[in-house]
Design a protein around this motif. Structure first.
Motif, PDB file in Angstrom:
ATOM      1  N   LYS A 164       0.836  -1.225   0.000  1.00 31.68           N
ATOM      2  CA  LYS A 164       0.000   0.000   0.000  1.00 31.68           C
ATOM      3  C   LYS A 164       0.864   1.265   0.000  1.00 31.68           C
ATOM      4  CE  LYS A 164      -3.676  -2.369   2.598  1.00 31.68           C
ATOM      5  NZ  LYS A 164      -4.094  -3.069   1.395  1.00 31.68           N
ATOM      6  N   LEU A 165       1.854   1.298  -0.891  1.00 29.64           N
ATOM      7  CA  LEU A 165       2.833   2.385  -0.904  1.00 29.64           C
ATOM      8  C   LEU A 165       2.310   3.573  -1.713  1.00 29.64           C
ATOM      9  CD1 LEU A 165       6.110   0.295  -1.335  1.00 29.64           C
ATOM     10  CD2 LEU A 165       5.060   1.138   0.771  1.00 29.64           C
ATOM     11  N   ASP A 166       1.455   4.353  -1.080  1.00 28.81           N
ATOM     12  CA  ASP A 166       0.914   5.525  -1.774  1.00 28.81           C
ATOM     13  C   ASP A 166       1.910   6.684  -1.826  1.00 28.81           C
ATOM     14  OD1 ASP A 166       0.748   6.213   0.909  1.00 28.81           O
ATOM     15  OD2 ASP A 166      -1.443   6.323   0.952  1.00 28.81           O
ATOM     16  N   ASN A 167       3.100   6.479  -1.269  1.00 29.72           N
ATOM     17  CA  ASN A 167       4.190   7.448  -1.408  1.00 29.72           C
ATOM     18  C   ASN A 167       5.144   7.077  -2.541  1.00 29.72           C
ATOM     19  OD1 ASN A 167       5.130   5.184  -0.064  1.00 29.72           O
ATOM     20  ND2 ASN A 167       6.520   6.310   1.278  1.00 29.72           N
ATOM     21  N   LEU A 168       4.723   6.133  -3.365  1.00 35.94           N
ATOM     22  CA  LEU A 168       5.518   5.654  -4.497  1.00 35.94           C
ATOM     23  C   LEU A 168       4.848   6.087  -5.794  1.00 35.94           C
ATOM     24  CD1 LEU A 168       7.746   3.847  -5.785  1.00 35.94           C
ATOM     25  CD2 LEU A 168       6.179   1.903  -5.467  1.00 35.94           C
ATOM     26  N   ILE A 169       5.618   6.751  -6.652  1.00 36.46           N
ATOM     27  CA  ILE A 169       5.112   7.205  -7.950  1.00 36.46           C
ATOM     28  C   ILE A 169       6.007   6.639  -9.041  1.00 36.46           C
ATOM     29  CG2 ILE A 169       4.614   9.172  -9.453  1.00 36.46           C
ATOM     30  CD1 ILE A 169       4.787   9.719  -5.717  1.00 36.46           C
ATOM     31  N   GLY A 170       5.452   5.740  -9.823  1.00 40.06           N
ATOM     32  CA  GLY A 170       6.155   5.234 -10.994  1.00 40.06           C
ATOM     33  C   GLY A 170       5.778   6.052 -12.210  1.00 40.06           C
ATOM     34  N   ILE A 171       6.720   6.245 -13.114  1.00 41.56           N
ATOM     35  CA  ILE A 171       6.486   7.005 -14.348  1.00 41.56           C
ATOM     36  C   ILE A 171       7.007   6.182 -15.506  1.00 41.56           C
ATOM     37  CG2 ILE A 171       6.848   9.207 -15.536  1.00 41.56           C
ATOM     38  CD1 ILE A 171       8.130   9.906 -12.505  1.00 41.56           C
ATOM     39  N   VAL A 172       6.176   5.993 -16.512  1.00 42.98           N
ATOM     40  CA  VAL A 172       6.621   5.323 -17.727  1.00 42.98           C
ATOM     41  C   VAL A 172       6.750   6.361 -18.836  1.00 42.98           C
ATOM     42  CG1 VAL A 172       6.088   3.605 -19.503  1.00 42.98           C
ATOM     43  CG2 VAL A 172       5.545   3.122 -17.107  1.00 42.98           C
ATOM     44  N   ASP A 173       7.963   6.511 -19.366  1.00 37.33           N
ATOM     45  CA  ASP A 173       8.199   7.387 -20.509  1.00 37.33           C
ATOM     46  C   ASP A 173       7.725   6.628 -21.750  1.00 37.33           C
ATOM     47  OD1 ASP A 173       9.076   9.178 -22.377  1.00 37.33           O
ATOM     48  OD2 ASP A 173      11.205   8.990 -21.907  1.00 37.33           O
ATOM     49  N   ARG A 174       6.440   6.807 -22.070  1.00 30.58           N
ATOM     50  CA  ARG A 174       5.783   5.998 -23.104  1.00 30.58           C
ATOM     51  C   ARG A 174       5.943   6.652 -24.474  1.00 30.58           C
ATOM     52  NH1 ARG A 174       4.691   1.700 -25.525  1.00 30.58           N
ATOM     53  NH2 ARG A 174       2.595   0.786 -25.584  1.00 30.58           N
ATOM     54  N   ASN A 175       7.176   6.585 -25.010  1.00 29.41           N
ATOM     55  CA  ASN A 175       7.397   7.161 -26.334  1.00 29.41           C
ATOM     56  C   ASN A 175       7.253   6.140 -27.461  1.00 29.41           C
ATOM     57  OD1 ASN A 175       9.942   5.776 -26.524  1.00 29.41           O
ATOM     58  ND2 ASN A 175      10.928   7.447 -25.394  1.00 29.41           N
ATOM     59  N   ARG A 176       6.994   4.877 -27.089  1.00 31.30           N
ATOM     60  CA  ARG A 176       6.652   3.808 -28.030  1.00 31.30           C
ATOM     61  C   ARG A 176       7.787   3.402 -28.970  1.00 31.30           C
ATOM     62  NH1 ARG A 176       1.409   2.151 -28.185  1.00 31.30           N
ATOM     63  NH2 ARG A 176       0.067   3.244 -26.688  1.00 31.30           N
ATOM     64  N   LEU A 177       9.011   3.831 -28.646  1.00 28.97           N
ATOM     65  CA  LEU A 177      10.159   3.423 -29.451  1.00 28.97           C
ATOM     66  C   LEU A 177      11.271   2.945 -28.533  1.00 28.97           C
ATOM     67  CD1 LEU A 177      10.386   6.292 -32.107  1.00 28.97           C
ATOM     68  CD2 LEU A 177       9.660   3.930 -32.526  1.00 28.97           C
ATOM     69  N   GLN A 178      11.987   1.921 -28.970  1.00 26.28           N
ATOM     70  CA  GLN A 178      13.180   1.487 -28.265  1.00 26.28           C
ATOM     71  C   GLN A 178      14.283   1.268 -29.288  1.00 26.28           C
ATOM     72  OE1 GLN A 178      10.677  -2.175 -27.018  1.00 26.28           O
ATOM     73  NE2 GLN A 178      12.786  -2.874 -26.747  1.00 26.28           N
ATOM     74  N   ILE A 179      15.436   0.818 -28.847  1.00 22.74           N
ATOM     75  CA  ILE A 179      16.609   0.819 -29.724  1.00 22.74           C
ATOM     76  C   ILE A 179      16.377   0.052 -31.018  1.00 22.74           C
ATOM     77  CG2 ILE A 179      17.651  -1.196 -28.602  1.00 22.74           C
ATOM     78  CD1 ILE A 179      20.380   0.221 -28.990  1.00 22.74           C
ATOM     79  N   SER A 180      15.554  -0.984 -30.994  1.00 19.18           N
ATOM     80  CA  SER A 180      15.370  -1.815 -32.180  1.00 19.18           C
ATOM     81  C   SER A 180      14.047  -1.564 -32.893  1.00 19.18           C
ATOM     82  CB  SER A 180      15.488  -3.298 -31.801  1.00 19.18           C
ATOM     83  OG  SER A 180      14.717  -3.588 -30.671  1.00 19.18           O
ATOM     84  N   GLY A 181      13.340  -0.481 -32.528  1.00 16.72           N
ATOM     85  CA  GLY A 181      12.106  -0.148 -33.235  1.00 16.72           C
ATOM     86  C   GLY A 181      10.935   0.092 -32.308  1.00 16.72           C
ATOM     87  N   SER A 182       9.737  -0.107 -32.816  1.00 19.07           N
ATOM     88  CA  SER A 182       8.517   0.113 -32.056  1.00 19.07           C
ATOM     89  C   SER A 182       8.402  -0.889 -30.911  1.00 19.07           C
ATOM     90  CB  SER A 182       7.302  -0.024 -32.975  1.00 19.07           C
ATOM     91  OG  SER A 182       6.107  -0.211 -32.235  1.00 19.07           O
ATOM     92  N   THR A 183       7.990  -0.405 -29.758  1.00 20.71           N
ATOM     93  CA  THR A 183       7.797  -1.321 -28.629  1.00 20.71           C
ATOM     94  C   THR A 183       6.749  -2.383 -28.962  1.00 20.71           C
ATOM     95  OG1 THR A 183       6.143   0.181 -27.662  1.00 20.71           O
ATOM     96  CG2 THR A 183       8.414   0.394 -26.886  1.00 20.71           C
ATOM     97  N   GLU A 184       5.757  -2.019 -29.735  1.00 18.15           N
ATOM     98  CA  GLU A 184       4.688  -2.965 -30.036  1.00 18.15           C
ATOM     99  C   GLU A 184       5.144  -4.041 -31.011  1.00 18.15           C
ATOM    100  OE1 GLU A 184       1.979  -2.692 -27.938  1.00 18.15           O
ATOM    101  OE2 GLU A 184       3.518  -1.277 -27.283  1.00 18.15           O
ATOM    102  N   ASP A 185       6.185  -3.758 -31.783  1.00 22.08           N
ATOM    103  CA  ASP A 185       6.760  -4.783 -32.666  1.00 22.08           C
ATOM    104  C   ASP A 185       7.753  -5.673 -31.919  1.00 22.08           C
ATOM    105  OD1 ASP A 185       5.316  -3.842 -34.840  1.00 22.08           O
ATOM    106  OD2 ASP A 185       6.935  -2.518 -35.534  1.00 22.08           O
ATOM    107  N   VAL A 186       8.518  -5.060 -31.008  1.00 19.11           N
ATOM    108  CA  VAL A 186       9.554  -5.809 -30.286  1.00 19.11           C
ATOM    109  C   VAL A 186       8.946  -6.711 -29.223  1.00 19.11           C
ATOM    110  CG1 VAL A 186      11.606  -5.614 -28.824  1.00 19.11           C
ATOM    111  CG2 VAL A 186      11.276  -4.020 -30.727  1.00 19.11           C
ATOM    112  N   MET A 187       8.055  -6.130 -28.400  1.00 15.92           N
ATOM    113  CA  MET A 187       7.366  -6.890 -27.351  1.00 15.92           C
ATOM    114  C   MET A 187       6.119  -6.092 -26.977  1.00 15.92           C
ATOM    115  SD  MET A 187       7.176  -9.567 -25.429  1.00 15.92           S
ATOM    116  CE  MET A 187       8.803 -10.303 -25.627  1.00 15.92           C
ATOM    117  N   GLY A 188       4.987  -6.494 -27.545  1.00 17.74           N
ATOM    118  CA  GLY A 188       3.757  -5.727 -27.396  1.00 17.74           C
ATOM    119  C   GLY A 188       3.388  -5.475 -25.939  1.00 17.74           C
ATOM    120  N   LEU A 189       3.030  -4.237 -25.624  1.00 15.94           N
ATOM    121  CA  LEU A 189       2.735  -3.834 -24.244  1.00 15.94           C
ATOM    122  C   LEU A 189       1.269  -3.488 -24.017  1.00 15.94           C
ATOM    123  CD1 LEU A 189       5.798  -1.477 -23.681  1.00 15.94           C
ATOM    124  CD2 LEU A 189       5.541  -3.818 -22.850  1.00 15.94           C
ATOM    125  N   ASP A 190       0.599  -3.010 -25.035  1.00 13.77           N
ATOM    126  CA  ASP A 190      -0.786  -2.571 -24.848  1.00 13.77           C
ATOM    127  C   ASP A 190      -1.716  -3.743 -24.554  1.00 13.77           C
ATOM    128  OD1 ASP A 190      -0.411   0.166 -25.132  1.00 13.77           O
ATOM    129  OD2 ASP A 190      -0.511   0.074 -27.321  1.00 13.77           O
TER     130      ASP A 190
END
Length: 281
Positions: A164-190
């Motif tokens: 119950k760590l409500d003092n924890l904030i995670g942030i995802v930099d969701r730019n949809r690209l990684q070194i080898s291409g689209s995140t959805e092509d490399v390993m789909g996340l949606d």
């Protein structure tokens, strides 16, 4: 800082990191440009930090789990006074402390990162320690979206909700690209937001290059007591440089002289537009 001042600051940080990468002839350009607004909101408006006392026990903790995109962080720490701005000229040079990933020998850095998938677990430990010690600080953890393929991220997510760590904030930099291409092509996340919600987190999805929206979301956390917060920051890789935006090649492309000149010209014009807008108000 008001919103226009924060936008101008983010543009200036982008200029600084581009010059730093150009001078060093190495760096992760695209991801640093995409996360600049996130870091600007945190370091100039949200986090309780003191450059004169970087180890203050009540400071907020920030972990750059996507440690390869450190260039924006180095520029902000220098601008805030954690170390001299002149040190940026040593980036990635022999003997420097300002290497290509966060280095906890530098004031303002909590831990060495770069092996993706480790930052959130450490942040869970920090947030849990704050709860058990009766401290009010928060732990912020910036992750990449490609990093979401790491199993350790989800183990940490499960633990954060369990405690119950409500003092924890995670942030995802969701730019949809990684070194080898689209995140959805490399390993789909949606659907990525739904996955985090199913692990017991309160999920806030927003434009991750909108500093006002970021400030409001960070300031409101926790919206749900007893739940950690996940900010899904939908960003543009290479943000702020027209010819770099959404181009996978810019993941670690070093701008040449002409590209640097054009990028600095675009960002200078952007800063000037913010100045005129502020004067008109």
């Amino acid at each position: 800082m008001n919103t226009l001042a924060l936008k101008a600051k983010a543009a200036q940080i982008r200029m600084n990191l581009l010059k730093m990468i150009h001078g060093a002839k190495t760096g992760h350009t695209g991801g640093s440009l995409s996360n600049t607004d996130i870091l600007t909101a945190l370091y100039y408006k949200i986090m309780t930090i003191d450059p004169a006392d970087p180890k203050h026990p009540d400071r907020d903790r920030f972990i750059a789990s996507k440690g390869h995109s450190v260039e924006s962080l180095w520029c902000i720490l220098a601008d805030r006074g954690f170390f001299p701005k002149e040190d940026l000229d040593t980036f990635s040079r022999f003997g420097t402390k300002l290497i290509g990933h966060p280095n906890n020998k530098v004031p303002g850095i909590e831990m060495n990162t770069g092996a993706l998938g480790h930052g959130l677990a450490i942040s869970v430990g920090m947030a849990l320690a704050a709860k058990r010690d009766g401290k009010g600080y928060r732990a912020f953890c910036l992750m990449g979206d490609g990093e979401q393929a790491e199993g350790s991220v989800w183990e940490a997510a499960m633990a954060g909700a369990h405690y119950k760590l409500d003092n924890l904030i995670g942030i995802v930099d969701r730019n949809r690209l990684q070194i080898s291409g689209s995140t959805e092509d490399v390993m789909g996340l949606d659907p990525l937001e739904d996955k985090w919600a199913s692990f017991g987190w309160n999920v806030v999805s927003l434009d991750g290059n909108d500093v006002e929206a970021l400030v409001n979301a960070f300031a409101a956390a926790p919206e749900v007591p007893g739940k950690p917060t996940l900010i899904m920051a939908n960003t543009v890789k290479g943000k702020g440089v027209s010819f770099a935006e959404n181009v996978p090649h810019w993941h670690h492309h070093v701008p040449n002289d002409q590209e640097l000149e054009q990028a600095l010209s675009e960002l200078t014009a952007l800063i000037e537009s913010y100045r005129k807008e502020e004067e008109a108000q």
